[in-house]
Design an enzyme around this catalytic site. Structure first.
Site, PDB file in Angstrom:
ATOM      1  CB  SER A   1      -4.362  -6.571   4.747  1.00 26.13           C
ATOM      2  OG  SER A   1      -3.961  -5.359   4.177  1.00 26.13           O
TER       3      SER A   1
ATOM      4  CE  LYS B   1     -21.120 -10.863  10.733  1.00 21.79           C
ATOM      5  NZ  LYS B   1     -21.025 -11.996   9.798  1.00 21.79           N
TER       6      LYS B   1
ATOM      7  NE  ARG C   1      -2.430  -7.782  -4.296  1.00 20.00           N
ATOM      8  CZ  ARG C   1      -3.201  -8.174  -3.302  1.00 20.00           C
ATOM      9  NH1 ARG C   1      -2.716  -8.247  -2.090  1.00 20.00           N
ATOM     10  NH2 ARG C   1      -4.448  -8.528  -3.517  1.00 20.00           N
TER      11      ARG C   1
ATOM     12  CG  HIS D   1      -1.918  -1.021   1.357  1.00 16.02           C
ATOM     13  ND1 HIS D   1      -2.101  -1.770   2.491  1.00 16.02           N
ATOM     14  CD2 HIS D   1      -2.851  -1.446   0.464  1.00 16.02           C
ATOM     15  CE1 HIS D   1      -3.099  -2.630   2.301  1.00 16.02           C
ATOM     16  NE2 HIS D   1      -3.566  -2.458   1.078  1.00 16.02           N
TER      17      HIS D   1
END
Ligand code: PNS
Length: 167
Positions: free
Chosen positions: A133, A46, A95, A22
């Site tokens: 991530s 969540k 990517r 990022h």
């Protein structure tokens, strides 16, 4: 849509957490556009690792010295948000080929919703093409080394997350 202000580009995402991939894309965009606005999506999962406010804080810390990099949270439709901020482009990182289908669908849906808003794809440096991530969280949770894959500030914040645990 009202005329875009300057050349503001939005880099939207979950950033849970911000990775060096990022960072690479943000730096490339900061060279290309007058201003780059990192837009952190609220409520992606969540149980995110970091709250949206923490993710904003992290981006702010990492890009403290970059005058043209801004950060804030957003929710709802991305095109509506871009309209409100009078952005001229959305930046997304690509990517590998595996990213393409999802990104292509999103770009075309966003264009359908707002024809004047362009999506610009940028490729990160090769050493970051395998980074995500999701994998960072998994590796860290299982005791693996994430140094060099995320900014030092992210590593520090991760260490202080009780849910993730200290290595
Ligand atoms: O980093 P991510 O999780 O891949 O980012 C996805 C993101 C935030 C760009 C996407 O989920 C999004 O734009 N969400 C906002 C809601 C929206 O506009 N959905 C329609 C997209 S075509």
């Amino acid at each position: 849509m009202t005329a875009p202000s300057g050349r503001l580009a939005i880099f939207p995402g979950s950033f849970d957490p911000l990775t060096n991939g990022h960072v690479d894309i943000i730096l490339r965009s900061a060279h290309l556009f007058e201003r780059i606005l990192v837009a952190v999506l609220v409520n992606t999962e969540k149980q995110p690792l970091f709250t949206a406010e923490e993710r904003v804080e992290i981006v702010r810390e990492v890009f403290r010295e970059y005058q043209n990099v801004e950060v804030e949270t957003f929710d709802g439709l991305l095109v509506e948000y871009a309209r409100r901020r009078r952005a001229s482009a959305i930046v997304r990182g690509l990517r590998a080929v595996s990213d393409f289908e999802y990104e292509f669908q999103m770009a075309l849906m966003n264009r359908h919703l707002e024809p004047t808003l362009e999506t610009v794809f940028m490729m990160p440096a090769e050493q970051y093409t395998y980074l995500s991530s999701r994998l960072i969280k998994e590796v860290f949770r299982l005791g693996g080394e994430v140094r060099g894959l995320v900014p030092p500030a992210v590593e520090r914040w991760m260490r202080h997350k009780p849910a993730v645990g200290v290595k």
